[in-house]
Design an enzyme around this catalytic site. Structure first.
Site, short mmCIF file in Angstrom:
data_model
loop_
_atom_site.label_atom_id
_atom_site.label_comp_id
_atom_site.label_asym_id
_atom_site.label_seq_id
_atom_site.Cartn_x
_atom_site.Cartn_y
_atom_site.Cartn_z
N TYR A 66 35.09 17.63 -20.03
CA TYR A 66 34.95 17.75 -18.58
C TYR A 66 36.24 17.30 -17.87
O TYR A 66 36.73 16.20 -18.14
CB TYR A 66 33.73 16.88 -18.20
CG TYR A 66 33.60 16.50 -16.77
CD1 TYR A 66 33.23 17.45 -15.81
CD2 TYR A 66 33.83 15.19 -16.34
CE1 TYR A 66 33.10 17.09 -14.49
CE2 TYR A 66 33.69 14.82 -15.02
CZ TYR A 66 33.33 15.78 -14.10
OH TYR A 66 33.19 15.42 -12.80
N ARG A 107 37.81 14.55 -19.97
CA ARG A 107 37.01 13.53 -20.64
C ARG A 107 36.52 14.07 -21.99
O ARG A 107 36.09 15.22 -22.07
CB ARG A 107 35.75 13.16 -19.83
CG ARG A 107 35.92 12.60 -18.44
CD ARG A 107 36.37 11.16 -18.38
NE ARG A 107 36.19 10.33 -19.52
CZ ARG A 107 35.07 9.67 -19.87
NH1 ARG A 107 34.01 9.74 -19.11
NH2 ARG A 107 35.02 8.92 -20.94
N HIS A 122 30.66 13.69 -23.61
CA HIS A 122 29.91 12.43 -23.61
C HIS A 122 28.55 12.62 -22.96
O HIS A 122 28.34 13.52 -22.15
CB HIS A 122 30.68 11.33 -22.88
CG HIS A 122 30.98 11.64 -21.44
ND1 HIS A 122 32.04 12.45 -21.06
CD2 HIS A 122 30.36 11.27 -20.30
CE1 HIS A 122 32.05 12.55 -19.75
NE2 HIS A 122 31.04 11.85 -19.25
N TYR A 146 28.80 19.72 -14.50
CA TYR A 146 27.65 18.97 -13.97
C TYR A 146 27.09 19.72 -12.78
O TYR A 146 27.84 20.37 -12.04
CB TYR A 146 28.08 17.59 -13.44
CG TYR A 146 28.37 16.56 -14.50
CD1 TYR A 146 27.36 15.80 -15.06
CD2 TYR A 146 29.68 16.32 -14.92
CE1 TYR A 146 27.63 14.83 -16.01
CE2 TYR A 146 29.97 15.36 -15.88
CZ TYR A 146 28.93 14.62 -16.42
OH TYR A 146 29.21 13.66 -17.37
N HIS A 194 25.86 10.20 -20.76
CA HIS A 194 25.65 8.92 -20.08
C HIS A 194 24.28 8.39 -20.45
O HIS A 194 23.30 9.14 -20.48
CB HIS A 194 25.73 9.10 -18.57
CG HIS A 194 27.07 9.54 -18.08
ND1 HIS A 194 28.03 8.67 -17.65
CD2 HIS A 194 27.62 10.77 -17.98
CE1 HIS A 194 29.11 9.34 -17.29
NE2 HIS A 194 28.88 10.63 -17.49
O1 LIG Z 1 34.61 6.29 -13.51
C1 LIG Z 1 34.91 7.44 -13.19
O2 LIG Z 1 35.61 7.67 -12.22
C2 LIG Z 1 34.43 8.56 -14.04
C3 LIG Z 1 34.89 9.83 -13.85
C4 LIG Z 1 34.48 10.87 -14.68
C5 LIG Z 1 33.58 10.62 -15.69
O3 LIG Z 1 33.16 11.58 -16.54
C6 LIG Z 1 33.10 9.34 -15.85
O4 LIG Z 1 32.22 9.16 -16.85
C7 LIG Z 1 33.53 8.31 -15.04
#
Ligand SMILES: O=C(O)c1ccc(O)c(O)c1
Length: 257
Positions: free
Chosen positions: A164, A174, A177, A125, A179
């Site tokens: 990620y 993760r 994904h 990111y 968002h």
């Molecule tokens: O809620 C979180 O802390 C969190 C951390 C990393 C991510 O990629 C996410 O989508 C949420």
């Protein structure tokens, strides 16, 4: 639990927690309606973020029955193409993500704002807090928006994000994904959630995905590959429909933690 190093650790943790829920019946930190775990130790920050009091039923104020309205002139059609925001081409798999936004009765949610944000193909990111050693792509910012059309359809052209790392536990990655944020037609329909890709090997190890217990609800967060959306020599295609309300609604982030 401080470290979830393996799938076996996580599965054992999930089994233990499920047994606890079964033994205790419906707990206030378990949202029965969407079958999600709100206070779920493997997802570390859910411990701090989950509601600690029973929800209060309240009629929405009149003003909450409307969402901000964005007109055609407020959102440039080019904003839905994340691959053309810079002079050069971003690295990675170009893809189209499209789907219909409907309410709980299957009615299209027309002319509403859909916003997305995501990591680049390397899972990075552009954010101060993401300093892990993967390259920033100078040709990819990872944010886009569009309005749904008269049929409730949205469409984005983007790059497939990479997995990620997120420090929740040792070796925590993760699943890839995107968002999503949608206003819907009412504030009570506002949805913030994440879309996943089919068959991701990280699902079984992801406490955010695993905090949704109901397999059907989990499935509603996963896009399907659609060869009719795929275009020759240009982009792969994924379809992901979104339901804003009702018993089959797409899980919201506030359902999770
Ligand atoms: O809620 C979180 O802390 C969190 C951390 C990393 C991510 O990629 C996410 O989508 C949420």
């Amino acid at each position: 639990m401080s470290q979830l190093a393996s799938q076996a650790d996580l599965s054992a943790e999930i089994d233990a927690i499920s047994k606890e829920y079964e033994a205790a019946g419906a707990l206030p930190d378990f949202r029965a309606e969407t079958n999600t775990r709100l206070d779920y130790p493997p997802y570390r920050s859910s411990v701090l973020r989950h509601p600690t009091k029973a929800p209060q039923q309240a009629d929405p104020e009149g003003i909450e029955l409307w969402a901000p309205v964005f007109g055609q002139r407020d959102v440039d059609p080019l904003e839905s193409d994340l691959t053309i925001q810079h002079r050069g081409e971003p690295i990675g798999e170009r893809m189209v993500v499209t789907g219909r936004v409907t309410d709980g009765d299957g009615r299209p949610v027309r002319h509403q704002l859909v916003e997305i944000w995501q990591a680049n193909a390397g899972g990075r990111y552009i954010h101060q807090r993401d300093q892990h050693p993967a390259a920033i792509d100078p040709h990819f910012t990872g944010m886009g928006r569009c309005l749904t059309d008269a049929d409730g359809t949205y469409s984005f052209t983007t790059i497939k994000p990479g997995p990620y790392p997120w420090k929740n536990h040792h070796n925590a990655w993760r699943p890839a994904h995107i968002h999503f944020s949608l206003f819907g037609t009412e504030f009570t329909q506002r949805l913030i959630t994440q879309m996943y890709f089919p068959g991701d090997p990280l699902f079984a190890l992801d406490p955010i995905y695993q905090s949704i217990v109901d397999p059907a609800a989990r499935e509603r967060l996963v896009a399907t590959y659609d060869h009719d959306v795929t275009t020759h020599e240009w982009a792969t295609g994924y379809r992901w429909d979104i339901v804003l309300s009702g018993s089959h609604r797409t899980p919201h982030e506030e359902d999770v933690a």
